[in-house]
Design a protein around this motif. Structure first.
Motif, PDB file in Angstrom:
ATOM      1  N   ASP A 268      32.503 -50.363 -18.920  1.00 55.41           N
ATOM      2  CA  ASP A 268      31.780 -49.191 -18.425  1.00 55.41           C
ATOM      3  C   ASP A 268      32.551 -47.888 -18.610  1.00 55.41           C
ATOM      4  N   PHE A 269      33.385 -47.812 -19.640  1.00 55.79           N
ATOM      5  CA  PHE A 269      34.015 -46.549 -20.003  1.00 55.79           C
ATOM      6  C   PHE A 269      33.079 -45.783 -20.943  1.00 55.79           C
TER       7      PHE A 269
ATOM      8  N   VAL B  79      38.575 -51.724 -29.920  1.00 54.67           N
ATOM      9  CA  VAL B  79      38.996 -51.099 -28.653  1.00 54.67           C
ATOM     10  C   VAL B  79      37.788 -50.479 -27.958  1.00 54.67           C
ATOM     11  N   GLU B  80      36.955 -49.748 -28.729  1.00 52.65           N
ATOM     12  CA  GLU B  80      35.774 -49.110 -28.145  1.00 52.65           C
ATOM     13  C   GLU B  80      34.844 -50.155 -27.529  1.00 52.65           C
ATOM     14  N   PHE B  81      34.634 -51.265 -28.229  1.00 51.08           N
ATOM     15  CA  PHE B  81      33.760 -52.324 -27.727  1.00 51.08           C
ATOM     16  C   PHE B  81      34.238 -52.827 -26.370  1.00 51.08           C
TER      17      PHE B  81
ATOM     18  N   LEU C   2      38.671 -43.465  -9.814  1.00 55.09           N
ATOM     19  CA  LEU C   2      38.059 -44.125 -10.962  1.00 55.09           C
ATOM     20  C   LEU C   2      38.289 -45.637 -10.949  1.00 55.09           C
ATOM     21  N   ALA C   3      39.118 -46.096 -10.052  1.00 55.94           N
ATOM     22  CA  ALA C   3      39.446 -47.519 -10.041  1.00 55.94           C
ATOM     23  C   ALA C   3      38.947 -48.245  -8.802  1.00 55.94           C
ATOM     24  N   GLY C   4      38.381 -47.548  -7.865  1.00 58.03           N
ATOM     25  CA  GLY C   4      37.997 -48.186  -6.613  1.00 58.03           C
ATOM     26  C   GLY C   4      36.526 -48.036  -6.290  1.00 58.03           C
ATOM     27  N   GLU C   5      36.166 -48.528  -5.114  1.00 59.07           N
ATOM     28  CA  GLU C   5      34.772 -48.487  -4.685  1.00 59.07           C
ATOM     29  C   GLU C   5      34.502 -47.323  -3.752  1.00 59.07           C
TER      30      GLU C   5
ATOM     31  N   MET D  22      33.006 -49.551 -10.173  1.00 59.81           N
ATOM     32  CA  MET D  22      34.015 -48.653 -10.726  1.00 59.81           C
ATOM     33  C   MET D  22      33.322 -47.406 -11.257  1.00 59.81           C
ATOM     34  N   ALA D  23      33.836 -46.246 -10.931  1.00 61.56           N
ATOM     35  CA  ALA D  23      33.277 -45.004 -11.444  1.00 61.56           C
ATOM     36  C   ALA D  23      33.537 -44.931 -12.941  1.00 61.56           C
TER      37      ALA D  23
END
Length: 230
Positions: free
Chosen positions: A27-28, A19-21, A128-131, A1-2
């Protein structure tokens, strides 16, 4: 995921940390503030891919932050999910009418929130959701680490690959050398900004095979953008 950049606007410190954790684990890149005015400045400085916005923050309200984000050119199309203890239908409708894309009522499961964010990003930013990411006739397989243009495999070095990946995640956005250094090389990089020009030239040489049009646009005094000119 990007990697997606999230702006989290929440004044409950314990909830914000939770939420941040969970999103960093997915990977955000998470930028966090408890202040509405600061949220607007942060969004203007570095456009997020998604905004998680608490309705009841102190000072400038979440609903007003949402309204102003929709008026700003940089963020008018950025998805916004509102976090709120308000469960009344009238409040939900007000949030959606102001420009929110989705609505999560507290208390919520972090896993549910991650899933809801993923669903919104798949709708508005499939890259952002794919390969696989693509733009014009350029296609990138982020898992197989391959790039093709018009079906032909393009060999790229690791830095050029990361550079192109960043552009593909933000098509049309103009990035200064400093922003590219920060995003592609990292915060602690001691590389000079002119090094970016060298890698841009290498990337151009690699992807502009044959008589293909140049899709990397140089914007005088501003930086570079992925732009087919169409």
């Amino acid at each position: 995921m990007a990697q997606a950049r999230m702006l989290l606007v929440e004044d409950d410190a314990a909830l914000a940390e939770l939420v941040e954790f969970h999103f960093r684990r997915e990977d955000f890149e998470v930028v966090r503030t408890a202040d509405g005015e600061e949220a607007l400045l942060l969004a203007k400085e570095q456009t997020p891919d998604i905004v998680l916005l608490d309705w009841m923050i102190e000072g400038l309200s979440g609903i007003e932050v949402c309204r102003r984000l929709r008026r700003m050119g940089e963020t008018q199309n950025v998805p916004i999910i509102m976090l709120t203890a308000r469960g009344e239908e009238e409040d939900r409708i007000r949030g959606l009418e102001t420009g929110a894309d989705d609505y999560v009522t507290k208390p919520f499961s972090p896993r549910e929130l991650v899933a809801r964010v993923g669903a919104v990003l798949r709708r508005v930013r499939p890259a952002l959701a794919g390969e696989t990411m693509s733009y014009a006739d350029v296609e990138m397989d982020t898992v197989g680490h391959k790039v093709r243009r018009n079906g032909e495999v393009i060999p790229l070095g690791p830095t050029e690959f990361r550079l192109l990946k960043h552009f593909l995640e933000h098509p049309g956005h103009v990035f200064s050398r400093e922003r590219l250094l920060d995003s592609v090389w990292g915060h602690d990089s001691d590389i000079e900004s002119r090094t970016v020009d060298v890698h841009i030239r290498r990337l151009r040489k690699a992807i502009n095979i044959g008589d293909r049009p140049d899709i990397i646009r140089t914007v005088r005094s501003a930086g570079y953008a992925l732009d087919s000119g169409e």
